[in-house]
Scaffold this active site. Structure first.
Site, short mmCIF file in Angstrom:
data_model
loop_
_atom_site.label_atom_id
_atom_site.label_comp_id
_atom_site.label_asym_id
_atom_site.label_seq_id
_atom_site.Cartn_x
_atom_site.Cartn_y
_atom_site.Cartn_z
CG LEU A 533 10.82 -8.40 -4.78
CD1 LEU A 533 9.70 -7.85 -3.89
CD2 LEU A 533 10.65 -7.90 -6.21
CD GLU A 540 5.48 -2.24 -4.06
OE1 GLU A 540 5.94 -3.33 -3.67
OE2 GLU A 540 4.75 -2.12 -5.06
#
Length: 699
Positions: A533, A540
């Site tokens: 990521l 999150e």
């Protein structure tokens, strides 16, 4: 006990319970058994079979049987019943007729007719009338006085009749789609109430029970998922209704059980206890009031298909038979054709009734670009009990064609043995010659759907080599995925009516798995960079973990479905993701013995895996977590239900992106578990969104 019908002459029939076997049993699997009413001085037993016949025996006090006579239909006999005075037997058949066997005159004449196979028949003796009730796959039940060619009453059903029972003044009919309808039979037959099924899977058997006065007050209904529901029609307390599990393996492998269908249910006429029989080859006795199991039989070689008590409850009969309808391979990805037959023996030209030392087997042709021999072996292990010793006819065996297949089979057996406590009894032997089974055994389940066969213009002789027949045989047995079927339907040239017909077999929107897409995307639709990521958002990530871990049903867990690169992008110390079943889609990864990990070759393989026990019973929510190709396949699938997006209001440098999709096919909805406000984490703004696929959208 029946059973000799499915074994070749000279075979030593397995009989672990030391029960009495009838003389001269039918030549094919028994579909129903019924004892004569108590008004007769003798005890007679009748049995209908897939050999198109119904047979009658007199049962002696010492347990021996004396064959009396038999009558024929033009198709398999699916049900039978006695008249209340014991002078007549009624037989329902796949040939769409019901016949009356007058035992006095020995005449066997037609008394009823439907437009499709007749699944049930029951004699009704009321104070003001007597009649025969018949239920059919033509979606009707009809009532006949047996002296007229026309029914005295026809009641339309919402779906095909799958099973039924009558105990005056109550009738219960179960239909396709798990429908349950209760009928009141006094004065004249009429619908009393519809009951929502407490079972999640297709019904196979139903039996009415009475109170101590003998008045019918409820029924037991069994499903293909090893479960029985006890249902009172008018319960004094809702808790009186309950379900219980049965016909499941005692041992678990990696926390999962083998689950089998409940094929028949019978209540004891005196004590009110019940018997269930299942495809696990066992019968069990239960006390529904105490909610306890009383006794279970030793396991037989084959499924126990039906059962019954005689009038005074002193004799219990059951039938054992092979199920030719299994069609597991047909709709699996990459399968081209299937055919059943005989192999492994020395007898030349074996037949079903002269099998010699051969074994019943299935020959599978597959496309190596879509599936592998190893995948087929995995299906083989998962869909039967290889530790069970059986007769030569039904033994577990893998027939290899070359040394490469032999080594793969041996390696696969070694891996499978590590997962099991009992020793695997499967034989691995060379295929010398394969003999096709008779045409009536080929695509056995598909051949029951005469309308579909006729509209497809498929002749029985075409069933062996037809790819469409192989695939459809699996689909109409509930295997496969709806989206895969829809893709193939046009290639097979199916019209709208044929497509709608096939889609009814456990591939409806309520039955298909529901896939939930979850992921975070940047403002430029990026989802990853170099396998990781490109952002660090701890809150999150905590949201992702909470959503994918939390199951809505107690005792179940969720699954996370991902591609190989997504799997490798998870830090090794965190693999597999905890408290979830991790399913990886990859054509190159090896399968693993880790109970928290499964490897599939495609999304269709995943859907097939989670649609069948044991996972269908163990999993709750199915989360698709990436990457790009897996997201794309899911969004195009008819099984896609919701999309949980985290929209990050910032652009990132990415090399993987969320696929183009059509938001107009979805509704933006709220979810009580998802925060609605814009989130701020370290100055980075993002928002959670939930989209649900519109009910009228298609892929």
């Amino acid at each position: 006990m029946f059973g000799g019908s499915t074994f070749p002459p000279g075979t030593n029939i397995p009989n672990p319970n030391k029960d009495f076997e009838v003389v001269a049993p039918p030549d094919d699997t028994v579909s129903c058994i019924r004892f004569s009413p108590g008004c007769l001085p003798q005890t007679f037993l009748i049995a209908g079979s897939w050999a198109n016949d119904v047979r009658c025996w007199e049962i002696q006090q010492n347990g021996t049987s004396v064959p009396k006579d038999q009558k024929m239909h033009q198709g398999p006999v699916l049900d039978a019943c006695w008249s209340d005075d014991g002078t007549k037997v009624f037989t329902a058949s796949c040939d769409k007729t019901v016949k009356c066997w007058d035992l006095g005159s020995n005449q066997h004449v037609q008394v009823a007719q439907h437009e499709a196979p007749v699944k049930s028949c029951h004699w009704i003796k009321a104070p003001n009338y007597t009649c025969l009730m018949t239920g059919s796959w033509d979606k009707t039940i009809k009532f006949w006085d047996t002296k007229s060619p026309s029914p005295i009453l026809t009641i339309n059903l919402p779906e095909r009749c799958y099973c039924a029972d009558v105990r005056y003044p109550m009738g219960v009919v179960s239909t396709a789609g798990r429908g349950i309808i209760v009928y009141q039979l006094d004065t004249q037959p009429r619908e009393y109430k519809k009951i929502e099924s407490p079972l999640k899977y297709q019904h196979r058997s139903v039996s009415i029970f009475s109170d101590k006065k003998g008045d019918p007050i409820g029924f037991a209904i069994g499903s293909v998922e090893g479960r029985v529901a006890i249902q009172y029609v008018s319960p004094q307390n809702p808790k009186d209704n309950f379900t219980f599990k049965c016909h499941r393996s005692n041992e678990t492998v990696n926390g999962y059980q083998d689950i089998y269908a409940v094929n028949d249910i019978a209540f004891h006429p005196v004590h009110g206890t019940l018997a269930t029989v299942g495809s696990d080859g066992k019968f069990s006795f239960w006390d529904k009031d105490a909610r306890t199991k009383l006794k279970t039989s030793e396991q037989l070689d084959q499924p126990v298909v039906c059962c019954g008590f005689n009038a005074n409850g002193q004799i219990f009969a059951y039938a054992v038979g092979y199920d030719w309808s299994k069609a597991l391979f047909g709709s699996a990805p990459g399968i081209l054709t299937t055919r059943v037959g005989y192999a492994g023996g020395s007898l030349a030209g074996p037949t079903y009734h002269q099998l010699g030392d051969h074994t019943e087997t299935v020959d599978v042709e597959y496309d190596p670009n879509q599936t592998t021999y190893e995948v087929l072996l995995d299906m083989f292990w998962k869909n039967h009990d290889p530790t069970k010793a059986s007769s030569r006819q039904y033994m577990s065996a893998i027939f290899y064609r070359d040394e490469e297949q032999k080594k793969a089979a041996e390696d696969s057996l070694k891996k499978e043995q590590k997962k099991r406590v009992k020793r695997i009894a499967t034989s691995i032997v060379p295929l010398i010659e394969f003999t096709d089974a008779e045409l009536y055994h080929q695509k056995y389940l598909l051949q029951r759907h005469t309308w579909l066969l006729n509209t497809l213009d498929l002749d029985p002789a075409d069933l062996i080599g037809s790819r469409a027949a192989a695939r459809l045989n699996g689909y109409v047995n509930g295997y496969g995925c709806l989206s895969t079927f829809q893709d193939e339907a046009s290639r097979f040239g199916l019209n709208d009516a044929q497509i709608q017909y096939v889609q009814r077999f456990d591939m409806s929107s309520s039955a298909r798995p529901k896939l939930l897409v979850i992921g975070a995307i940047s403002q430029n639709k990026g989802i990853g960079k170099n396998g990781t990521l490109p952002w660090t958002l701890k809150k999150e990530m905590a949201y992702f973990a909470r959503m994918t871990k939390t199951a809505t049903e107690p005792g179940k867990r969720n699954a996370v479905i991902m591609g190989r690169n997504t799997w490798l992008g998870i830090p090794e110390k965190n693999r597999p993701l905890k408290d979830r079943l991790n399913i990886i889609i990859s054509t190159t990864m090896e399968s693993t013995d880790d109970p928290d990990v499964r490897v599939c070759r495609s999304l269709e393989d995943v859907l097939d895996l989670v649609s069948r026990p044991p996972l269908s019973d163990a999993l709750d929510r199915l989360w698709v977590i990436g990457g790009e190709q897996v997201y794309e396949a899911t969004l195009q699938s008819a099984c896609c239900h919701r999309v949980y997006l985290t929209r990050i209001f910032k652009e990132y440098d990415c090399d993987r992106f969320f696929p183009d999709w059509d938001p107009s096919a979805f509704d933006l909805i709220g979810d009580q578990d998802v925060p609605e406000d814009v989130q701020d984490e370290g100055g980075i703004l993002y928002k959670y969104e939930v989209y649900q696929k519109k009910s009228n959208s298609s892929s």
